[in-house]
Design a protein around this motif. Structure first.
Motif, mmCIF file in Angstrom:
data_model
loop_
_atom_site.group_PDB
_atom_site.id
_atom_site.type_symbol
_atom_site.label_atom_id
_atom_site.label_comp_id
_atom_site.label_asym_id
_atom_site.label_seq_id
_atom_site.Cartn_x
_atom_site.Cartn_y
_atom_site.Cartn_z
ATOM 1 N N LEU A 125 -0.442 38.414 7.062
ATOM 2 C CA LEU A 125 -0.750 38.567 8.480
ATOM 3 C C LEU A 125 -2.002 39.418 8.598
ATOM 4 C CD1 LEU A 125 2.929 39.364 9.479
ATOM 5 C CD2 LEU A 125 1.702 37.277 10.098
ATOM 6 N N VAL A 126 -3.063 38.821 9.148
ATOM 7 C CA VAL A 126 -4.351 39.518 9.242
ATOM 8 C C VAL A 126 -4.530 40.121 10.631
ATOM 9 C CG1 VAL A 126 -6.852 39.195 9.145
ATOM 10 C CG2 VAL A 126 -5.383 38.064 7.483
ATOM 11 N N SER A 127 -4.115 39.415 11.680
ATOM 12 C CA SER A 127 -4.050 40.045 13.009
ATOM 13 C C SER A 127 -2.803 39.586 13.723
ATOM 14 C CB SER A 127 -5.256 39.769 13.905
ATOM 15 O OG SER A 127 -6.190 38.964 13.312
ATOM 16 N N VAL A 128 -2.274 40.502 14.514
ATOM 17 C CA VAL A 128 -1.076 40.244 15.309
ATOM 18 C C VAL A 128 -1.383 40.722 16.715
ATOM 19 C CG1 VAL A 128 1.346 40.864 15.658
ATOM 20 C CG2 VAL A 128 0.475 40.564 13.321
ATOM 21 N N GLY A 129 -1.377 39.823 17.678
ATOM 22 C CA GLY A 129 -1.648 40.214 19.070
ATOM 23 C C GLY A 129 -2.717 39.334 19.662
ATOM 24 N N VAL A 130 -3.973 39.672 19.345
ATOM 25 C CA VAL A 130 -5.073 38.878 19.899
ATOM 26 C C VAL A 130 -5.914 38.312 18.763
ATOM 27 C CG1 VAL A 130 -7.106 38.889 21.388
ATOM 28 C CG2 VAL A 130 -5.152 40.377 21.923
ATOM 29 N N VAL A 131 -6.088 37.015 18.775
ATOM 30 C CA VAL A 131 -6.997 36.367 17.834
ATOM 31 C C VAL A 131 -8.088 35.714 18.678
ATOM 32 C CG1 VAL A 131 -7.225 34.558 16.077
ATOM 33 C CG2 VAL A 131 -5.146 35.981 16.142
ATOM 34 N N ALA A 132 -9.325 36.093 18.416
ATOM 35 C CA ALA A 132 -10.441 35.638 19.265
ATOM 36 C C ALA A 132 -10.504 34.113 19.318
ATOM 37 C CB ALA A 132 -11.754 36.195 18.718
ATOM 38 N N ASP A 133 -10.956 33.602 20.482
ATOM 39 C CA ASP A 133 -11.027 32.158 20.687
ATOM 40 C C ASP A 133 -11.905 31.464 19.647
ATOM 41 O OD1 ASP A 133 -9.367 32.243 22.807
ATOM 42 O OD2 ASP A 133 -10.952 32.238 24.339
ATOM 43 N N HIS A 134 -12.944 32.189 19.194
ATOM 44 C CA HIS A 134 -13.879 31.536 18.266
ATOM 45 C C HIS A 134 -13.354 31.526 16.820
ATOM 46 C CE1 HIS A 134 -15.010 35.414 16.607
ATOM 47 N NE2 HIS A 134 -15.101 35.878 17.841
ATOM 48 N N GLU A 135 -12.265 32.205 16.584
ATOM 49 C CA GLU A 135 -11.709 32.272 15.218
ATOM 50 C C GLU A 135 -11.266 30.864 14.792
ATOM 51 O OE1 GLU A 135 -11.437 34.372 12.079
ATOM 52 O OE2 GLU A 135 -11.245 35.759 13.772
ATOM 53 N N ARG A 136 -11.630 30.481 13.566
ATOM 54 C CA ARG A 136 -11.263 29.152 13.066
ATOM 55 C C ARG A 136 -10.239 29.300 11.942
ATOM 56 N NH1 ARG A 136 -12.471 27.774 16.955
ATOM 57 N NH2 ARG A 136 -14.338 26.813 17.820
ATOM 58 N N ALA A 137 -9.407 28.282 11.788
ATOM 59 C CA ALA A 137 -8.433 28.298 10.693
ATOM 60 C C ALA A 137 -8.181 26.861 10.264
ATOM 61 C CB ALA A 137 -7.133 28.952 11.151
ATOM 62 N N ASP A 138 -7.601 26.705 9.079
ATOM 63 C CA ASP A 138 -7.277 25.358 8.591
ATOM 64 C C ASP A 138 -6.301 24.650 9.528
ATOM 65 O OD1 ASP A 138 -8.775 25.962 6.356
ATOM 66 O OD2 ASP A 138 -7.038 26.766 5.278
ATOM 67 N N ARG A 139 -5.461 25.463 10.159
ATOM 68 C CA ARG A 139 -4.430 24.865 11.018
ATOM 69 C C ARG A 139 -4.191 25.791 12.199
ATOM 70 N NH1 ARG A 139 1.055 22.454 10.328
ATOM 71 N NH2 ARG A 139 1.518 21.891 12.495
#
Ligand code: GUN
Ligand code: FE
Length: 447
Positions: free
Chosen positions: A38-52
């Motif tokens: 778990l790298v962030s819990v709460g707010v993940v910025a809209d621009h953050e990208r992930a595989d899924r």
């Protein structure tokens, strides 16, 4: 520049996160997972990208359940050992069937159990397997993704034990250490080894003393049964002149690494010893009810500061492996013993998550949704008809939900159950294999 870590990433957006942190924070938000953590819990910025990216609005995100007492190998015995009390159940049904296990039947049992567990939100188990062929269990679990602390059962005493299950003391110790050398820390740390002396009734004092010193030397958990049943407690008193807990302490086993399943019949003084030595209790309410073992003094043990976590025990004495049922039973049984509210829904969820992590020595890695911990969690829809009026997540999860309500299960950041469907195995194939292996095993055992 520091290179981006290689590996997978996952974002869960818009969940109601039941963190189970020390202050029981519940928040609406997102979770970012990278490389299994778990790298962030709460707010993940809209621009953050992930595989899924999983859109989880309307779902609870809950730490994966940690079942601290189970026997995966007994999954094939389900329905073959009903309506008996502990010692007869062991002698007439369980031990003959364990003696009839082969590597293939053990693998089938482990796969079927892992399938049921992951589909119902359990992400970690502490399991006692049988005496032989525990490599087959580790090997079967590795590709499925379940996190597991596995011990081969140790038995070197007791004339009621079938010859095939009775070991020489030194061999039992050597084999346990050899398994730990082969498997402890494998699969990115998901597989771990433990010592698993069955219970004081079927272990010699020198075996227990040997386990005590090896557990200290290797830092491994000791997983055993204790004071489950009144006849078992009487046998130990007759043989040793001591209460069960005093006897275990006398062998050197009482330490924070000692995990004791059941502890139904432990008096105040024994509880004080357990509290002082930081011994862990693994409470199995479903099994205690079905075997008629009794009602464990969970409220009293917790009041003394003893860690009490939860498990289904084996499928042969429960007969399911659903942690939701164990949470509910843990709470309602204490309600009968001590009055409603003596063990709340929130307490039960704490036992199913944080106390489980503490029992196996992994509280820094597992048990809550907090930055830096391993990404083991489940998603469950909030808007199912049977949850509609309940606003309290603990009430919903403990009193209303069932394993079949789990939509998604994630272990080490990997989605293992996706929209109710397993990603790494085919449940129908698992079930076919389990059915065929169970029938063959029962016939080898003469049932
Ligand atoms: N005590 C010793 N062995 C066992 C077992 O396999 N299951 C339970 N519930 N109790 C035990
Ligand atoms: Fe058990």
């Amino acid at each position: 520049m520091v290179p981006e870590p290689q590996g997978s990433s996952l974002i869960i957006r818009g969940a109601t996160i039941v963190t189970m942190n020390d202050t029981f924070t519940v928040l609406e938000g997102d979770v970012l997972v990278r490389d299994g953590r778990l790298v962030s819990v709460g707010v993940v910025a809209d621009h953050e990208r992930a595989d899924r990216v999983i859109h989880a609005r309307g779902a609870y995100l809950v730490p994966g359940f940690i079942q601290t007492h189970i026997h995966l190998c007994q999954t094939l015995f389900r329905g073959y050992a009903d309506d008996l009390a502990l010692l007869d159940w062991l002698k007439t049904r369980i031990w003959p069937m364990e003696a009839a296990h082969t590597p293939a039947s053990l693998a089938a049992a482990a796969r079927q159990a892992a399938s049921e567990l992951l589909l119902s939100g359990t992400t970690t188990v502490l399991t006692m397997e049988t005496v032989h062929d525990t490599d087959a269990v580790f090997a079967a679990l590795e590709p499925l993704g379940l996190r597991a602390v596995v011990g081969k059962c140790m038995m070197d005493a007791d004339d009621a034990v079938p010859a095939r299950l009775l070991e020489r003391t030194a061999h039992s110790l050597d084999e346990s250490v050899a398994l730990a050398r082969r498997w402890h820390g494998r699969a990115n740390g998901r597989l771990r080894a433990a010592f698993a002396p069955r219970f004081a009734v079927s272990c010699s004092q020198s075996l227990l003393e040997g386990v005590a010193s090896l557990s200290q030397e290797h830092g491994l958990v000791v997983h055993t049964h204790a004071s489950e049943n009144r006849d078992e407690v009487a046998l130990i008193r007759q043989r040793t002149g001591r209460s069960n807990i005093d006897y275990l302490a006398h062998t050197g086993l009482a330490s924070p690494r000692l995990c004791l399943a059941h502890c139904v019949w432990v008096d105040d003084r024994e509880q004080a010893v357990m509290a002082e030595r930081e011994v862990k209790v693994l409470h199995c309410p479903g099994s205690n009810l079905k075997l008629g073992s009794g009602l464990a003094p969970v409220v009293e043990m917790r009041a003394k500061g003893i860690s009490v976590s939860l498990g289904a025990d084996g499928a042969a004495c429960n007969n399911h492996l659903d942690m939701f049922e164990e949470m509910r039973l843990a709470a309602v049984l204490q309600s009968v013993r001590q009055g409603p509210g003596a063990l709340t829904a929130r307490d039960a969820l704490w036992m199913a998550t944080r106390e489980g992590a503490r029992a196996i020595g992994l509280d820094h890695e597992l048990g809550s949704i907090e930055t830096g911990k391993r990404a083991d969690f489940l998603l469950i829809d909030r808007d199912r008809p049977q949850f509609l009026t309940t606003r309290d997540p603990y009430s919903t999860l403990v009193y209303s939900a069932r394993g079949t309500d789990v939509r998604t299960t994630v272990v080490d950041g990997e989605v293992l159950v996706d929209d109710f469907r397993p990603t790494r195995w085919d449940p129908a194939t698992c079930a076919d294999e389990a059915r065929a292996q169970a029938a063959a095993l029962a016939s080898r055992a003469g049932f």
